[in-house]
Design an enzyme around this catalytic site. Structure first.
Site: not given
Ligand code: IMP
Length: 192
Positions: A13, A69, A177-178
């Site tokens: 990230k 998040d 999305h990110r």
């Molecule tokens: P975080 O808040 O970005 O750590 O995301 C929480 C959880 O969402 C991760 O552990 C993944 O299971 C899922 N996730 C977040 N972003 C992605 C993505 O781009 N692809 C697939 N799963 C995601």
């Protein structure tokens, strides 16, 4: 040149976001900022968890910082796994167990509509700001592809014909999305 603490230790990230920032900002992960704590995510909203993380870091450092998040929100499951995406199948569950649980709950369900949603909480000069990135798509009925992480093998974004796990990082970033949330964050910072 500005420095900005990012409330994560996830190297992928940090690299992804630093690559979007340009030369004016240096992104500092928690370890580099000398912070070694596990930040709780106790809330049932992405916004509240992102806020908790950013405030925790701000209270420790009094420096500009942000957190993010992300959750997968599936319409037929009333928005689950949502905020529990990382631990849907249990506290210490891995991606495979989480995917298996989603696929079993989605068995026989026709409406496969879902979205990934990223919320960023920025604390800049003592003010709090939120940014959001959404990627809409469909849940597959079986896993496809080996790339990426999390739910990538079972998610096909709208406008694509293959899962995130069958895409390169660059391809995924055209939908991600990110990436959308981070782009908004740095558009905002760029205008300051
Ligand atoms: P975080 O808040 O970005 O750590 O995301 C929480 C959880 O969402 C991760 O552990 C993944 O299971 C899922 N996730 C977040 N972003 C992605 C993505 O781009 N692809 C697939 N799963 C995601």
């Amino acid at each position: 040149m500005h420095t900005l603490i990012f409330a994560t230790n996830n190297r992928n990230k940090v690299a992804e976001i630093q690559s979007l920032v340009g030369a004016n900002f240096t992104i500092i992960p928690l370890k580099e900022a000398g912070i070694e704590i596990d930040i709780p995510e106790p809330h049932d909203q992405l916004e509240a968890n992102a806020h908790e993380k950013a405030v925790t870091i701000f209270n420790l450092t009094h420096q500009n910082c942000f957190s993010e998040d992300t959750g997968l929100e599936i319409v037929a499951l009333d928005g689950a796994p949502g905020v529990k995406s990382a631990r849907y199948a249990g506290e210490n569950s891995n991606s495979q167990a989480n995917i298996d649980l989603v696929l079993s709950k989605m068995t026989g369900i026709e409406n496969r509509t879902a979205q990934f949603r990223t919320v960023i909480c920025l604390i800049w000069e003592n003010q709090t700001y939120y940014f959001e990135g959404v990627c809409k798509g469909q849940i597959l009925s079986n896993m496809q592809g080996e790339n990426g992480f999390g739910y990538d093998p079972i998610f096909v974004p709208d406008g694509a014909t293959k899962s995130f796990a069958n895409m390169t990082m660059d391809e995924k970033n055209t939908f991600s999305h990110r990436k959308k949330a981070v782009t908004q964050l740095f558009d905002f910072l760029g205008k300051l």
